[in-house]
Design a protein around this motif. Structure first.
Motif, PDB file in Angstrom:
ATOM      1  N   PHE A  51     -11.264  -7.262   7.327  1.00 46.94           N
ATOM      2  CA  PHE A  51     -12.097  -8.436   7.520  1.00 46.94           C
ATOM      3  C   PHE A  51     -11.233  -9.669   7.670  1.00 46.94           C
ATOM      4  O   PHE A  51     -10.142  -9.750   7.131  1.00 46.94           O
ATOM      5  CB  PHE A  51     -13.074  -8.602   6.345  1.00 46.94           C
ATOM      6  N   GLN A  52     -11.770 -10.646   8.398  1.00 41.48           N
ATOM      7  CA  GLN A  52     -11.024 -11.846   8.751  1.00 41.48           C
ATOM      8  C   GLN A  52     -11.764 -13.079   8.266  1.00 41.48           C
ATOM      9  O   GLN A  52     -12.980 -13.146   8.297  1.00 41.48           O
ATOM     10  CB  GLN A  52     -10.856 -11.920  10.266  1.00 41.48           C
ATOM     11  N   THR A 355      -3.009 -10.207   4.452  1.00 35.95           N
ATOM     12  CA  THR A 355      -2.171 -10.592   5.577  1.00 35.95           C
ATOM     13  C   THR A 355      -2.626 -11.976   6.019  1.00 35.95           C
ATOM     14  O   THR A 355      -3.800 -12.175   6.324  1.00 35.95           O
ATOM     15  CB  THR A 355      -2.300  -9.606   6.746  1.00 35.95           C
ATOM     16  N   MET A 356      -1.704 -12.937   6.037  1.00 35.86           N
ATOM     17  CA  MET A 356      -2.043 -14.312   6.407  1.00 35.86           C
ATOM     18  C   MET A 356      -1.150 -14.770   7.551  1.00 35.86           C
ATOM     19  O   MET A 356       0.068 -14.684   7.478  1.00 35.86           O
ATOM     20  CB  MET A 356      -1.872 -15.247   5.210  1.00 35.86           C
ATOM     21  N   ARG A 374      -6.814 -15.188   7.687  1.00 33.98           N
ATOM     22  CA  ARG A 374      -6.616 -14.241   6.587  1.00 33.98           C
ATOM     23  C   ARG A 374      -7.270 -12.911   6.949  1.00 33.98           C
ATOM     24  O   ARG A 374      -8.406 -12.865   7.390  1.00 33.98           O
ATOM     25  CB  ARG A 374      -7.249 -14.768   5.297  1.00 33.98           C
ATOM     26  N   PHE A 375      -6.524 -11.824   6.755  1.00 34.83           N
ATOM     27  CA  PHE A 375      -7.020 -10.475   7.001  1.00 34.83           C
ATOM     28  C   PHE A 375      -6.863  -9.667   5.719  1.00 34.83           C
ATOM     29  O   PHE A 375      -5.778  -9.634   5.124  1.00 34.83           O
ATOM     30  CB  PHE A 375      -6.236  -9.812   8.135  1.00 34.83           C
ATOM     31  N   GLN A 376      -7.950  -9.003   5.287  1.00 36.07           N
ATOM     32  CA  GLN A 376      -7.918  -8.194   4.079  1.00 36.07           C
ATOM     33  C   GLN A 376      -8.756  -6.940   4.258  1.00 36.07           C
ATOM     34  O   GLN A 376      -9.627  -6.881   5.138  1.00 36.07           O
ATOM     35  CB  GLN A 376      -8.450  -8.992   2.886  1.00 36.07           C
ATOM     36  N   LYS A 381     -13.337  -8.262   0.879  1.00 33.75           N
ATOM     37  CA  LYS A 381     -13.969  -9.292   1.705  1.00 33.75           C
ATOM     38  C   LYS A 381     -14.794 -10.243   0.858  1.00 33.75           C
ATOM     39  O   LYS A 381     -15.204  -9.938  -0.253  1.00 33.75           O
ATOM     40  CB  LYS A 381     -14.872  -8.647   2.761  1.00 33.75           C
ATOM     41  N   SER A 382     -15.042 -11.433   1.438  1.00 30.19           N
ATOM     42  CA  SER A 382     -16.017 -12.352   0.862  1.00 30.19           C
ATOM     43  C   SER A 382     -17.297 -12.242   1.673  1.00 30.19           C
ATOM     44  O   SER A 382     -17.335 -11.649   2.752  1.00 30.19           O
ATOM     45  CB  SER A 382     -15.493 -13.787   0.919  1.00 30.19           C
ATOM     46  N   ASP A 383     -18.391 -12.820   1.196  1.00 28.02           N
ATOM     47  CA  ASP A 383     -19.656 -12.744   1.907  1.00 28.02           C
ATOM     48  C   ASP A 383     -19.619 -13.467   3.241  1.00 28.02           C
ATOM     49  O   ASP A 383     -20.434 -13.239   4.121  1.00 28.02           O
ATOM     50  CB  ASP A 383     -20.774 -13.343   1.047  1.00 28.02           C
TER      51      ASP A 383
END
Length: 397
Positions: A51-52, A355-356, A374-376, A381-383
């Motif tokens: 997610f980004q 990953t930023m 930001r990639f995680q 993830k956030s909402d």
């Protein structure tokens, strides 16, 4: 660490799509205000479970981030520049992410002030280095302890010298650039400063070190990629595949037998094809890139054999563009933009599962705004996160 060539003086700020909750760190004067971007759409699971989120560090007019270095998900440093209209000049910027907000950190003994800061390295939470150019015509070197930075005087550097990249491990810092059209390497240890001028022509833009004393520096030899290796305390040029028009911008290493260097190959008509070189412990070989044309700027590794590369895809100029590699290379794209824009991710760091990448966005009116992507993994993830898309199967090694 990733390094960038100087850019021209730039006009005003621009809208950026997406903002991280808590990412704003100060109220901007009206003359430098950014348009408030809309919240990103709700996330759905992406094809690689990533997610980004998009954000900005809220630099002033024509802000751009050149490099980023992370120690943990709550201890990340980025550098770049912004225009200060009251002073009619650009100003170097150092900013810190603590997991919730970006905060600019000043430089104390800064009489002439920094111009463009191009590269940052974090050896420990209390040893952070940045390099670039000063308004006094000298290369600019600063060291920080996590709360404040001081300019460092380097007697061996003079007017005309240029620094574009830096890396550091506890007790050793190496900055690279050029002097009189030849590679320049400046090293700081407990014993003081030393400088080495390469025998070949060219400039160095990126450098990577290990705690065991190994290192790589990469750049542009004028017509071929330029690579130098640190071994047994000495820097020496190393052969690379013959690639006419090739150059390298950054390098990342994971021990003596694994490293990746990235850059491009110039073609007629101004087009640039991506260049990825991989070190296997014996030689550098060219890896197959997923796209025919793309510009690659920064590379980082996770210490487990995987690498991330930041850059720009002219076929999709408005989207965040990264490559993800391990057993091959594949494209990772960010959210599409409803408005015309160009996004260049100049550098990337990877810490934990984060990953930023940092860089800038340019709108249709040629106005710049700094950007942070930001990639995680999906579970982190956030909402408000946006889905990440990948294109194509991994390229074969």
């Amino acid at each position: 660490m990733s390094r960038r060539l100087p850019r021209r003086a730039l006009p005003l700020c621009v809208l950026l799509t997406g903002v991280l909750t808590g990412a704003l760190v100060r109220t901007m004067p009206a003359a430098h205000a950014h348009a408030e971007p809309p919240r990103p759409r709700a996330a759905e699971r992406g094809p690689v479970g990533m997610f980004q989120e998009s954000a900005t560090a809220r630099l002033q007019s024509d802000g751009s981030l050149s490099d980023v270095a992370g120690l943990s998900k709550t201890d990340i440093w980025a550098v770049g520049q912004e225009d200060v209209w009251e002073a009619w000049q650009n100003r170097g910027v150092i900013t810190h992410w603590d997991g919730a907000a970006w905060t600019e950190v000043g430089i104390r003994n800064d009489a002439s002030s920094a111009g463009h800061l191009r590269s940052v390295a974090a050896a420990t939470p209390r040893e952070i280095w940045a390099v670039g150019e000063g308004h006094d015509g000298l290369p600019y070197v600063v060291r920080g302890d996590g709360s404040v930075f001081d300019r460092v005087s380097v007697p061996q550097l003079g007017t005309g010298d240029w620094l574009g990249g830096v890396d550091a491990v506890p007790g050793r810092m190496v900055a690279v650039g050029g002097r009189g059209g030849q590679p320049l390497i400046a090293t700081s240890t407990a014993k003081g400063w030393t400088t080495v001028k390469g025998k070949s022509k060219g400039m160095l833009y990126g450098v990577a070190l290990t705690r065991k004393g190994d290192g790589w520096a990469v750049g542009d030899g004028g017509s071929q990629p330029l690579v130098m290796r640190l071994s047994d305390g000495a820097w020496k040029s190393v052969p690379t595949p013959s690639i006419a028009g090739g150059y390298l911008r950054d390098v990342s290493m994971q021990g003596p037998k694994k490293a990746v260097a990235v850059g491009g190959v110039y073609h007629d008509g101004g087009k640039i094809s991506p260049l990825i070189l991989e070190w296997n412990g014996k030689r550098w070989r060219r890896a197959e890139a997923p796209d025919r044309y793309a510009e690659l700027y920064g590379v980082t590794g996770d210490g487990k054999g995987h690498f991330w590369v930041s850059g720009f895809d002219p076929a999709h100029p408005g989207e965040a563009y990264l490559l993800r590699g391990g057993s091959g290379w594949r494209v990772v794209r960010g959210e599409e933009s409803a408005r015309p824009r160009t996004m260049r991710l100049q550098a990337v760091t990877h810490v934990g599962d984060l990953t930023m990448a940092v860089g800038h966005v340019v709108d249709a009116a040629d106005r710049y705004t700094d950007v942070i992507e930001r990639f995680q993994p999906a579970e982190a993830k956030s909402d408000a996160a946006a889905p990440v898309r990948t294109t194509g199967a991994p390229t074969a090694r």
